[in-house]
Design a protein around this motif. Structure first.
Motif, mmCIF file in Angstrom:
data_model
loop_
_atom_site.group_PDB
_atom_site.id
_atom_site.type_symbol
_atom_site.label_atom_id
_atom_site.label_comp_id
_atom_site.label_asym_id
_atom_site.label_seq_id
_atom_site.Cartn_x
_atom_site.Cartn_y
_atom_site.Cartn_z
ATOM 1 N N ALA A 1 1.031 -1.321 -0.044
ATOM 2 C CA ALA A 1 0.018 -0.078 0.004
ATOM 3 C C ALA A 1 0.903 1.252 -0.084
ATOM 4 C CB ALA A 1 -0.956 0.040 1.221
ATOM 5 N N LEU A 2 1.972 1.380 0.650
ATOM 6 C CA LEU A 2 2.792 2.327 0.913
ATOM 7 C C LEU A 2 3.654 2.540 -0.634
ATOM 8 C CD1 LEU A 2 4.284 1.876 4.276
ATOM 9 C CD2 LEU A 2 3.096 3.782 3.679
ATOM 10 N N GLY A 3 3.753 1.558 -1.424
ATOM 11 C CA GLY A 3 4.126 1.728 -2.626
ATOM 12 C C GLY A 3 3.792 2.771 -3.480
ATOM 13 N N ASP A 4 2.273 3.131 -3.337
ATOM 14 C CA ASP A 4 1.719 4.379 -4.387
ATOM 15 C C ASP A 4 2.343 5.638 -3.678
ATOM 16 O OD1 ASP A 4 0.152 2.367 -5.914
ATOM 17 O OD2 ASP A 4 -1.509 2.402 -4.566
ATOM 18 N N ILE A 5 2.472 5.587 -2.380
ATOM 19 C CA ILE A 5 2.894 6.851 -1.933
ATOM 20 C C ILE A 5 4.380 7.136 -2.344
ATOM 21 C CG2 ILE A 5 3.180 8.105 0.266
ATOM 22 C CD1 ILE A 5 0.268 7.520 -0.232
ATOM 23 N N TRP A 6 5.245 6.041 -1.862
ATOM 24 C CA TRP A 6 6.457 6.152 -2.465
ATOM 25 C C TRP A 6 6.769 6.206 -3.850
ATOM 26 C CZ3 TRP A 6 7.233 1.206 0.810
ATOM 27 C CH2 TRP A 6 7.623 1.829 2.159
ATOM 28 N N ALA A 7 5.849 6.039 -4.881
ATOM 29 C CA ALA A 7 5.922 6.142 -6.263
ATOM 30 C C ALA A 7 5.714 7.556 -6.549
ATOM 31 C CB ALA A 7 4.939 5.209 -6.821
ATOM 32 N N MET A 8 5.247 8.265 -5.655
ATOM 33 C CA MET A 8 4.846 9.804 -6.141
ATOM 34 C C MET A 8 5.978 10.567 -5.349
ATOM 35 S SD MET A 8 0.699 9.768 -6.230
ATOM 36 C CE MET A 8 0.443 11.064 -7.621
ATOM 37 N N ALA B 1 12.017 -10.170 -0.094
ATOM 38 C CA ALA B 1 12.261 -9.351 -1.278
ATOM 39 C C ALA B 1 10.696 -8.083 -1.086
ATOM 40 C CB ALA B 1 12.162 -9.918 -2.715
ATOM 41 N N MET B 2 9.616 -9.079 -0.781
ATOM 42 C CA MET B 2 8.622 -8.274 -0.809
ATOM 43 C C MET B 2 8.207 -7.326 0.661
ATOM 44 S SD MET B 2 5.323 -10.994 -2.258
ATOM 45 C CE MET B 2 6.025 -12.422 -1.562
ATOM 46 N N VAL B 3 9.014 -7.647 1.544
ATOM 47 C CA VAL B 3 8.777 -6.805 2.719
ATOM 48 C C VAL B 3 9.950 -5.655 2.658
ATOM 49 C CG1 VAL B 3 7.626 -8.612 4.189
ATOM 50 C CG2 VAL B 3 9.880 -8.605 4.166
ATOM 51 N N GLN B 4 10.567 -5.742 1.850
ATOM 52 C CA GLN B 4 11.680 -4.577 1.654
ATOM 53 C C GLN B 4 11.149 -3.104 1.417
ATOM 54 O OE1 GLN B 4 14.608 -4.418 -1.406
ATOM 55 N NE2 GLN B 4 16.229 -3.499 -0.330
ATOM 56 N N PRO B 5 10.962 -2.203 2.287
ATOM 57 C CA PRO B 5 10.414 -0.804 2.229
ATOM 58 C C PRO B 5 11.130 -0.352 1.028
ATOM 59 C CG PRO B 5 11.549 -0.856 4.095
ATOM 60 C CD PRO B 5 11.748 -2.705 3.745
ATOM 61 N N GLN B 6 10.337 0.489 0.348
ATOM 62 C CA GLN B 6 11.092 1.392 -0.746
ATOM 63 C C GLN B 6 11.191 2.921 -0.336
ATOM 64 O OE1 GLN B 6 11.890 -0.306 -4.126
ATOM 65 N NE2 GLN B 6 11.914 -1.456 -2.417
ATOM 66 N N GLY B 7 11.117 3.290 0.978
ATOM 67 C CA GLY B 7 11.036 4.789 1.404
ATOM 68 C C GLY B 7 12.449 5.360 0.789
ATOM 69 N N ARG B 8 13.565 4.568 1.367
ATOM 70 C CA ARG B 8 14.922 5.145 0.705
ATOM 71 C C ARG B 8 15.126 5.488 -0.661
ATOM 72 N NH1 ARG B 8 18.198 9.186 0.589
ATOM 73 N NH2 ARG B 8 20.078 8.589 0.244
ATOM 74 N N ALA B 9 14.560 4.329 -1.381
ATOM 75 C CA ALA B 9 14.548 4.420 -2.644
ATOM 76 C C ALA B 9 13.941 5.602 -3.370
ATOM 77 C CB ALA B 9 13.834 2.956 -3.441
ATOM 78 N N ASP C 1 4.953 2.219 -8.972
ATOM 79 C CA ASP C 1 5.389 0.982 -8.406
ATOM 80 C C ASP C 1 4.707 -0.015 -9.132
ATOM 81 O OD1 ASP C 1 2.845 1.548 -7.570
ATOM 82 O OD2 ASP C 1 2.823 0.410 -5.765
ATOM 83 N N VAL C 2 5.640 -1.305 -9.465
ATOM 84 C CA VAL C 2 5.402 -2.379 -9.984
ATOM 85 C C VAL C 2 4.510 -3.369 -9.263
ATOM 86 C CG1 VAL C 2 6.268 -4.152 -11.660
ATOM 87 C CG2 VAL C 2 7.548 -2.027 -11.386
ATOM 88 N N THR C 3 3.308 -3.457 -9.592
ATOM 89 C CA THR C 3 2.350 -4.404 -8.636
ATOM 90 C C THR C 3 1.476 -5.245 -9.690
ATOM 91 O OG1 THR C 3 0.798 -2.566 -8.525
ATOM 92 C CG2 THR C 3 2.446 -2.678 -6.637
ATOM 93 N N GLY C 4 0.118 -5.420 -9.639
ATOM 94 C CA GLY C 4 -0.669 -6.206 -10.210
ATOM 95 C C GLY C 4 -0.475 -6.415 -11.743
ATOM 96 N N THR D 1 3.568 -8.217 -6.175
ATOM 97 C CA THR D 1 3.040 -7.749 -4.767
ATOM 98 C C THR D 1 4.308 -7.241 -4.066
ATOM 99 O OG1 THR D 1 1.301 -9.740 -4.779
ATOM 100 C CG2 THR D 1 1.762 -8.380 -2.712
ATOM 101 N N ALA D 2 3.726 -5.859 -3.345
ATOM 102 C CA ALA D 2 4.899 -5.232 -3.220
ATOM 103 C C ALA D 2 6.073 -5.045 -3.884
ATOM 104 C CB ALA D 2 5.296 -5.777 -1.773
ATOM 105 N N GLY D 3 5.656 -4.919 -5.130
ATOM 106 C CA GLY D 3 7.055 -4.782 -6.106
ATOM 107 C C GLY D 3 7.981 -3.603 -5.899
ATOM 108 N N GLY D 4 9.044 -3.180 -6.653
ATOM 109 C CA GLY D 4 9.997 -2.355 -6.733
ATOM 110 C C GLY D 4 9.336 -1.048 -7.400
#
Length: 717
Positions: A463-470, A581-589, A601-604, A675-678
């Motif tokens: 879910a946080l992926g959409d926030i990080w992607a922006m 891999a899925m539980v690696q957060p993407q905040g720093r990225a 973010d790469v998801t479904g 799921t929870a992709g990069g």
């Protein structure tokens, strides 16, 4: 309609020993309705001790002696918690794993023993314990494959040490080997004189140096120093002496005998709801030496008595045999048989032992197909086609196809609020209040793992992926849960695990968990609504320009791996690494890529589908270099074997006008739902190498995977 049976009792198996492995197989064939089964073990594999000497000798490859706990757990319908138990509280009904507490109504211990060797100076840094078996299996494979002279010392001259030292001498015969057995008392002092003489004669033929009556003072990288000052050269020192119970049992409150859990004929400990089996248990009613044969024969009694404890049934007693046939490997393909004080050696005995061991492993790997519930007859047209020939995937593999979603969204009226900005193609929306830019998104996932803690972590990162992607900073979140129908006490336990996991992920991301909503349903579903704050204009799908480089921060393949796991065809270590891999957060990225022209973010919809979204929103095209896209370990092999997620076909159809160069399994993975992709970012080409270096330094397995081009559409090259 058959009523949905609620979950009312928690059964927790602590340790993946032989008895528990056999119990999982039996449970999968005959589960007790209403029970949630949990297995706790440090790793996805556990070694079968009977075949370990054969592996050391080179008779088996590394995979042969390994029991795959991920497959067994899936077969049994059990949740698997990968972690080491460190405390048991029978009164509270909880077992501690790391900083997590797992509740139980009944529990069983099958954790084997550990070694006193780590207390020996230098052993922790330079030695390898024979038990637990996992590390020895890993490290020996590397050592045996080396070149040049090989020097090995085995500390401990019991049966286990004798088997290992003979196996090592045989396995290293292709190298100039020097192998030594060290025993502080008498080698094989617990076996008959005839068996001892036979084994010592075999050791002499193998060129093994036997040192008796000498203790070990210190272990170094290249030698073992004895108490009398002698030095034994060794580059690989195995500790097979001083087997002792796991130390944390002493704080459990259970009655112990010399540190081992005291059990009665029903395999119950002093706490009736806690059972124990295998080497960690002491049969107070009929003491026996530690041997795997007892654990194997305890398994059916343990299965019956755990079911009885959870259903109000009647238990039965376990009656250990007075003696048992001991089959000892002699290095090469020969073995010794000993019983009632008589011993004999012959190659045919190794073949017999090999057959017994392989039959045991086959029982735990060739699991029967239990079949799906039969459909009523008749059913409406299209029901069988809609169900398909395999179970529906979880995670993003259970999403609605992109085509159906687009049609539904196309019919929505245009928004009319000035403070709400719809971003075409983006999963998050933008709210502007008093000059502050806030993005908001929501996502939920059908569970693809049985463990609610792990599933919550995956769902929160997703879910946080959409926030990080922006390129926004996570701000707040609410959780939306559907729990399987269960008793009030199990609801309490499960909610506590979920909320704790959610808090940990969100706190680490800088977001505050406000609360949420929960309900009961047919299966676990976890979702989050999340908000984030943008210090500048958010990075969207639009904005990518021809010539921009494409960076991907995580490997792909989770949809294929999870589909294979559901079908029990994915190796346990492959599944475990996919979870990591899925539980690696993407905040720093997200911070590193904040200046990207476009990002998602790469998801479904898979890598190809999400890159197509960037192309459409940016009004240009892209080239994706398929060979340079990083893949999760095992994903390509599973795809080549024909594994596909249930969303794969929809992703192929929904990606738009895609020109595919060379096809094949690797290309198919570009459409694999993640799921929870990069993060996938289009960045200035001049900045690409610098950004890539920063991402890798921050721990992301990032890669340059393509570039944006003038001509519209997506080309896989």
């Amino acid at each position: 309609m058959t009523p949905l049976i609620p979950l009312t009792r928690d059964l927790v198996l602590i340790g993946g020993g032989h008895a528990h492995a056999l119990l999982l197989r039996r449970w999968g064939m005959n589960p007790l309705p209403g029970v949630r089964l949990t297995l706790i073990d440090p790793g996805p594999l556990t070694a079968y001790s009977g075949m370990l000497p054969g592996f050391v000798a080179g008779h088996y490859d590394a995979a042969t002696p390994q029991i795959d706990l991920v497959r067994l757990a899936r077969f049994a319908g059990a949740r698997l918690i990968l972690g080491r138990a460190s405390h048991l509280d029978p009164v509270a009904g909880e077992v501690t794993v790391g900083d997590r507490r797992v509740g139980f109504d009944a529990a069983s211990l099958d954790i084997g023993v550990t070694s006193e060797m780590p207390g020996l100076p230098g052993f922790a840094e330079h030695g390898v314990p024979a038990k637990p078996l996992g590390r020895l299996a890993r490290d020996w494979a590397v050592f045996r494959a080396g070149e040049g002279p090989a020097r090995v010392a085995v500390i401990g001259g019991g049966v286990a040490g004798a088997e290992l030292v003979m196996a090592a001498a045989h396995g290293l015969r292709h190298r100039e080997a020097r192998v030594t057995l060290i025993e502080k008392d008498r080698v094989l002092g617990a076996v008959s004189d005839s068996a001892r003489a036979l084994v010592l004669e075999r050791m002499e033929r193998l060129g093994i140096e036997v040192i008796e009556g000498a203790g070990v003072a210190r272990v170094a990288a290249d030698r073992v120093t004895l108490d009398d000052g002698r030095k034994v050269v060794s580059d690989f020192s195995i500790g097979a002496a001083g087997a002792r119970p796991q130390g944390w049992l002493a704080q459990s409150g259970l009655v112990l005998t010399e540190g081992f859990v005291e059990i009665g004929p029903t395999l119950q400990s002093s706490a009736p709801q806690v059972f124990a089996t295998g080497d960690c248990a002491h049969m107070e009613f009929d003491p026996r030496p530690k041997a795997g044969v007892y654990a194997v024969r305890q398994a059916p009694v343990l299965f019956d008595n755990l079911r009885a404890a959870l259903s109000g049934g009647r238990m039965r007693d376990y009656r250990p045999q007075k003696d048992y046939l001991k089959l000892v490997s002699l290095g090469g393909k020969s073995a010794m048989a000993e019983k009632w004080g008589r011993a004999v050696a012959h190659p045919a005995l190794w073949l017999w032992k090999d057959r017994i061991d392989r039959r045991f492993m086959q029982k735990l790997s060739d699991l029967p197909e239990m079949g799906n519930a039969r459909l009523p007859d008749p059913v409406a047209e299209g029901v069988r086609e809609a169900l398909g020939d395999k179970p529906m995937c979880g995670g993003c593999g259970a999403k609605v196809g992109r085509g159906a979603l687009r049609e539904a969204l196309a019919g929505l009226p245009a928004q009319s609020r000035a403070d709400v900005v719809a971003l075409p193609g983006d999963d998050a929306g933008l709210i502007v209040t008093g000059g502050a830019r806030q993005v908001i998104s929501t996502d939920h996932l059908r569970a693809m793992v049985e463990d609610p803690d792990l599933m919550t972590r995956i769902a929160a990162i997703h879910a946080l992926g959409d926030i990080w992607a922006m390129a926004a900073r996570p701000q707040a979140a609410t959780v939306s849960l559907i729990l399987p129908r269960m008793s009030a006490e199990m609801q309490r336990r499960t909610m506590a695990e979920i909320m704790r996991a959610a808090r940990e992920v969100l706190d680490a991301a800088g977001a505050h968990l406000l609360g949420g909503h929960s309900s009961l349903g047919s299966e676990l579903t976890v979702g989050f609504t999340v908000t984030g704050l943008c210090e500048r204009e958010p990075v969207t799908l639009g904005g990518a320009r021809p010539g921009a480089a494409l960076i991907l921060t995580k490997p792909i393949g989770s949809g294929t791996i999870m589909a294979a796991e559901m079908a029990r065809s994915a190796p346990g270590p492959v599944v475990a690494r996919a979870w990591e891999a899925m539980v690696q957060p993407q905040g720093r990225a997200s911070e590193i890529l904040a200046g990207a022209q476009a990002m998602t973010d790469v998801t479904g919809f898979g890598l190809a589908g999400h890159l197509s979204g960037i192309c459409e929103a940016s009004g240009c095209g892209a080239e994706l270099r398929v060979a340079e896209v990083p893949l999760m370990e095992g994903a390509l092999e599973l795809a080549e074997a024909g594994t596909r997620s249930t969303l794969f076909a929809d992703n192929m159809a929904g990606a738009g006008a895609v020109v595919i160069g060379a096809g094949g399994a690797r290309t198919d993975l570009m459409f694999d739902p993640q799921t929870a992709g990069g993060l996938l970012a289009a960045v200035d080409a001049a900045d690409a190498e610098r950004l890539l270096a920063e991402l890798r330094a921050a721990g992301y397995p990032a890669a340059l995977v393509g570039q944006m081009v003038e001509e519209p559409g997506l080309r896989l090259v």
